[in-house]
Design a protein around this motif. Structure first.
Motif, short mmCIF file in Angstrom:
data_model
loop_
_atom_site.label_atom_id
_atom_site.label_comp_id
_atom_site.label_asym_id
_atom_site.label_seq_id
_atom_site.Cartn_x
_atom_site.Cartn_y
_atom_site.Cartn_z
N ASP B 66 0.83 -1.21 0.00
CA ASP B 66 0.00 0.00 0.00
C ASP B 66 0.86 1.26 0.00
O ASP B 66 0.61 2.21 -0.74
N ASP B 69 2.79 1.57 -3.31
CA ASP B 69 1.87 1.98 -4.37
C ASP B 69 1.51 3.47 -4.27
O ASP B 69 1.15 4.09 -5.26
N ARG B 70 1.61 4.01 -3.07
CA ARG B 70 1.36 5.45 -2.91
C ARG B 70 2.59 6.28 -3.25
O ARG B 70 2.59 7.50 -3.08
N TYR B 72 5.82 5.97 -1.90
CA TYR B 72 6.83 6.20 -0.87
C TYR B 72 7.81 5.02 -0.85
O TYR B 72 7.44 3.88 -1.09
N ARG B 86 8.23 11.54 0.27
CA ARG B 86 8.06 11.30 -1.15
C ARG B 86 9.30 11.79 -1.92
O ARG B 86 9.80 12.87 -1.67
N ARG B 330 -3.96 10.62 6.37
CA ARG B 330 -3.89 10.21 4.96
C ARG B 330 -2.44 10.22 4.57
O ARG B 330 -1.82 11.27 4.59
#
Lengths: 331, 331
Positions: B66, B69-70, B72, B86, B330
């Motif tokens: 997860d 996929d974001r 990071y 990031r 988030r």
């Protein structure tokens, strides 16, 4: 001013009997004077006396006063009070609600809730719980039995699918029914379009329907009994959760986890996406089927209200599941 | 395609060691092939093997995937993973978060939370809990120690007031300090401008400050010890609630019941009405100081978020009270 006399558990006034709450209310509004054995009682003294005479008097008076101040007429019984519609006085019409006065602090028996529901149905009155918090503020909840159901089609797979039991989840691979299971019945969570991850309740349901062949890491095929054993070891309350899940699915609803809302399940009345993606209900299983704490109910109802869902509690009675709604109510 | 070999608890690839999560992630993206003792492992077989080798692998992989996929970068340790801002890869910068992967189903030890907080402070990293629900969805919570305080003046009454103990509440009558107590310090609830009803925590606080002379129905004056005894009989968790109440008041905050929000207290940083009527915090006392269930935290945080308050949990440690915030995050 009319004179009343405190005798036993009531006040006699002009030959009529007033409840202690009615007497306190009139005394506060200086409509009567009160005596006990010839000695005059001021409000302070009367409230102390009444508290020592009648259990819960203090709570009951707070609620009595709150409801009267809102312009409703109410009288004693059958739980704590009956409340009449605005403008209606006792004797001239039918009461609408029966009210049970509860303190936030006491855990309440689940049996009591079920009995109250039965009573309200027999009397054809709506049931309200008046919950007094520690500062004396009152929140009203309407409690109502609910026979919820939905229009999702029963799960019928042409073939059974094969799955692996991993740590805490079940994975189904490369199966032709994989996307059918997910898209048609909203089972599991599709990962990278290659595999479907099922929750334990979903897996148990599919095993019970004969639609899932589940293999553990040692290659053993798990029947329902064995799978429930494994699940219960991971999650103590699994059986009650599963019985509720199964019942809701069998009632034609789509049932997904309610973790993000702090409840066991969020429940859709139809396959999500057909006309909406909104789950109408949050369903929480009363794991302890003897008693429940009111702050828990308060929290759940408040949260459900905030996300425009109805808060439903499930009680397991000898494998049968009963549902009741608790709804925040402005009197 | 690069070939990797599963050896022990890691995968060796071109002389570099990959964690099992990194290997699974690359395998899924078809960037590598994997062998164990010369036998090729496809993704399905590898996930099964990894689950049997590494406790919590399945949960960890869900979270790893997860976060990757974001967009990071993350690597193993010191709890489960460190996550980089990031655009930053390991070796070229500092990690920002340490992540603890938890299953919704396991109760977590309060001690563990305190240790995690200490670790994150020592490492100067932000602490995230990645909570995996039963369907594999992940919610991130930032956990942070909070040293909250406010600007309400300390309670100082010129004279002590007299009160009656009724069933579950305390009533103060006709006293000149009555409206001062209520308006200046927000104690109690004023009824008909003639009496002030105090909660039990408020009463205990005023007794301890020497500002309240409390009399029970038999006319006995109650000292703090005796009053706490009575309160604890009505409400099992009274002592912990009171210690937290006292600490928050002593920190200059106004503390009222949080019943309507399902928490113990709602807390104002200043006397309400001076610049706003908004309570900034909900404070919930961890009554069981050994373990806490994640659905409870989820529910509280969700509710607090919905009413724009910060959710603070209080832990009593040898009469000292520690606070930590849990905030929905988030990534």
């Amino acid at each position: 001013m009319i004179r009343g006399d405190l005798i036993g558990k009531s006040v006699i006034l002009d030959g009529t009997k007033l409840s202690l709450e009615e007497a306190a209310y009139s005394l506060e509004r200086k409509q009567i004077t009160l005596f006990e054995e010839g000695i005059k009682l001021e409000l302070r003294a009367f409230l102390k006396r009444a508290s020592s005479i009648l259990p819960k008097f203090e709570l009951r008076f707070l609620v009595f006063k709150d409801i009267r101040d809102r312009g409703y007429y109410l009288k004693a019984g059958p739980l704590d009070f009956r409340v009449y519609p605005r403008g209606v006085k006792s004797g001239t019409g039918e009461s609408r609600y029966i009210i049970h006065v509860l303190s936030e602090r006491e855990p309440i028996a689940v049996d009591m809730i079920l009995q109250d529901l039965e009573l309200s149905e027999n009397l054809k009155k709506r049931l309200l719980y008046a919950v007094v918090d520690e500062e004396g503020d009152i929140t009203y909840y309407e409690i109502k039995r609910r026979d919820i159901s939905g229009s999702a089609p029963p799960v019928e797979l042409s073939d059974s699918v094969n799955g692996d039991l991993l740590d805490e989840r079940v994975m189904i691979w490369n199966d032709s029914t994989l996307s059918e299971l997910n898209e048609r019945w909203w089972f599991g969570r599709l990962i990278e379009e290659t595999r479907l991850q099922l929750s334990f309740v979903e897996s148990a349901y599919l095993i019970e329907k004969g639609s899932l062949m589940l293999t553990d890491p040692e290659g053993e095929v798990l029947n329902l009994e064995r799978f429930i054993e494994i699940s219960s070891a991971i999650e103590g309350n699994f059986v009650k959760k599963y019985l509720t899940y199964r019942d809701l699915r069998d009632r034609g609803m789509v049932v997904k986890t309610g973790f993000k809302f702090g409840s066991h399940f969020r429940v859709y009345e139809e396959i999500p996406g057909e006309t909406s993606y909104h789950s109408r209900y949050l369903v929480h299983v009363l794991i302890d089927d003897r008693e429940v704490r009111l702050p828990e109910i308060s929290r759940a109802v408040r949260l459900a209200h905030g996300v425009r869902k109805q808060m439903i509690f499930a009680v397991i009675l000898d494998e049968r599941v009963e549902y009741f709604e608790a709804r925040w109510m402005r009197l």
